[in-house]
Design an enzyme around this catalytic site. Structure first.
Site, PDB file in Angstrom:
ATOM      1  N   LYS A 185     -12.627  -0.714   0.520  1.00 48.07           N
ATOM      2  CA  LYS A 185     -11.856   0.059  -0.466  1.00 48.07           C
ATOM      3  C   LYS A 185     -12.608   0.066  -1.801  1.00 48.07           C
ATOM      4  O   LYS A 185     -13.634   0.723  -1.918  1.00 48.07           O
ATOM      5  CB  LYS A 185     -10.433  -0.504  -0.558  1.00 48.07           C
ATOM      6  N   HIS A 212      -5.846  -4.032  -1.666  1.00 47.59           N
ATOM      7  CA  HIS A 212      -5.613  -2.930  -2.603  1.00 47.59           C
ATOM      8  C   HIS A 212      -5.623  -3.400  -4.055  1.00 47.59           C
ATOM      9  O   HIS A 212      -4.989  -2.761  -4.918  1.00 47.59           O
ATOM     10  CB  HIS A 212      -4.291  -2.237  -2.278  1.00 47.59           C
ATOM     11  N   SER A 220       0.785  -1.222   0.000  1.00 52.72           N
ATOM     12  CA  SER A 220       0.000   0.000   0.000  1.00 52.72           C
ATOM     13  C   SER A 220       0.821   1.277   0.000  1.00 52.72           C
ATOM     14  O   SER A 220       0.316   2.327  -0.410  1.00 52.72           O
ATOM     15  CB  SER A 220      -0.950   0.011   1.208  1.00 52.72           C
TER      16      SER A 220
END
Length: 397
Positions: free
Chosen positions: A245, A214, A186
């Site tokens: 996310k 991610h 990240s």
């Protein structure tokens, strides 16, 4: 009692501020979106948001909001219990089935967050007879989860396959071995070499676990994450991820894995057994998220175009961007104080970004982590590049 420790805590807070590591929390007065209202200089103002994990721009998508409203009426607000007592509804099972199919795994178990998911895996599967081999730059939730287990702990340098093989050779006496890596790291936006990791796992009879927080939703041809990107969906044993996310941006996490692993987690995983169920409104809205992700590539294509435009434009403007094609695009600054000041100057110019410095990143590697979204327009991206150029000039660079 507290009076005796008040001064010590205050001193610690002062030390954090003096080191430039204090993390203020800005209040957003609007829904999460490409542009948000934050307070700057004592006054609220609209700024472009380039620091959220809202990769597909779904956090305020009208179809997601409609699904959430319908779910409140049908399923209620919360479960008020854990899953094995009276905290499971059809909507939870539906989401687990959809995630399993989407990620190409045999079963899935929901958690209140991916932090909890990572916290519940290692202690359940591994004991003192086993070994876990972890990438040095893995997320804090993986590090904390490993600490909860009694397994032997080994670490290999970030994405270093030779070092990984060395650790595998050193642990051949272990009953079970689990290689664990972030799918995307990240702070850097770098992607783990999953195909080569799976090759080593096969050679040394180890399992593979990937935290794909991610990546899921937008990495890979169908948005199924780094295992799909590398063609190893059938070779990864455990996938953890978040609904907070790209998949709507709310909260919640999951473990998608081999059927037997998930069954054991339902019986022994403490964060699952002792935490309330995921709110049904999130579960139901997440089903709509998966519909949108599977029905069209439009949002992924827009995100990719925005990422390419930002990365190329910033490079042409002379900024140091870590290489890659992920929408995490770190602008390397080096000095922590300079990174913090640049972020302030950008906020004054209507761009909301955050500077990162030690201990989040190594000493001397301070950066501004820019995160692109499908919700950004081409003009938004061009504006943020112009703001960087102007702020750099104001900084005297």
């Amino acid at each position: 009692m507290f009076d005796s420790v008040r001064d010590d805590i205050a001193t610690t807070l002062d030390e954090i501020r003096e080191a430039g590591l204090f993390k203020p929390e800005r209040v957003i007065g609007t829904p999460q979106s490409a542009a948000v209202t934050v307070t700057a200089g004592g006054r609220p103002g609209e700024v472009l948001n380039f620091c959220a994990n809202n990769y597909l721009g779904l956090a305020d998508h009208p179809e997601i909001l409609a699904a959430a409203r319908d779910a409140l009426d049908r399923w209620g607000y919360g479960m008020a219990s854990v899953r094995f007592i009276c905290g499971t509804q059809d909507v939870h099972k539906q989401l687990e089935e959809r995630l399993s199919a989407f990620l190409g795994q045999e079963d899935t178990i929901l958690y209140s967050s991916c932090f909890d998911a990572n916290g519940g895996v290692f202690e359940t599967l591994l004991d003192e007879r086993d070994a876990v081999i972890s990438d040095a730059l893995n997320h804090a939730s993986i590090i904390d989860g490993i600490r909860l287990s009694k397994a032997r702990r080994h670490r290999y340098a970030n994405r270093d396959l030779a070092d990984l093989e060395k650790q595998l050779q050193a642990t051949q006496d272990a009953r079970r071995r689990l290689i664990v890596t972030d799918g995307v790291f990240s702070m850097d936006g770098y992607v783990a070499p999953l195909r080569e990791i799976c090759d080593l796992a096969d050679r040394y009879d180890a399992m593979v676990m990937v935290d794909d927080s991610h990546a899921v939703g937008f990495v890979g041809p169908g948005g199924r994450g780094t295992p799909e990107l590398h063609g190893v969906m059938d070779r990864v044993d455990i996938i953890t991820g978040t609904l907070g996310k790209a998949l709507g941006g709310a909260s919640g996490g999951y473990v998608a894995a081999r059927r037997e692993i998930v069954a054991l987690l339902r019986q022994r995983s403490r964060p699952y057994l002792f935490s309330n169920s995921l709110a049904p409104v999130i579960a139901a809205a997440s089903l709509k998220v998966l519909d949108l992700v599977e029905e069209s590539n439009e949002l992924r294509e827009k995100l990719s175009a925005n990422t390419a435009l930002f990365r190329s434009s910033m490079t042409e403007a002379g900024f140091d961007i870590l290489p890659g094609d992920h929408p995490i695009a770190p602008v390397m600054i080096g000095d922590a104080a300079k990174a913090g000041r640049l972020a302030e100057l950008l906020l004054e110019r209507g761009v909301y970004v955050i500077g990162f410095s030690f201990p989040v990143v190594p000493h001397g590697a301070a950066r501004i982590r820019v995160q692109l979204s499908a919700a950004h327009s081409t003009e938004d991206v061009q504006r943020v590049v112009a703001a960087f150029v102007d702020a750099r000039a104001a900084l005297g660079e």
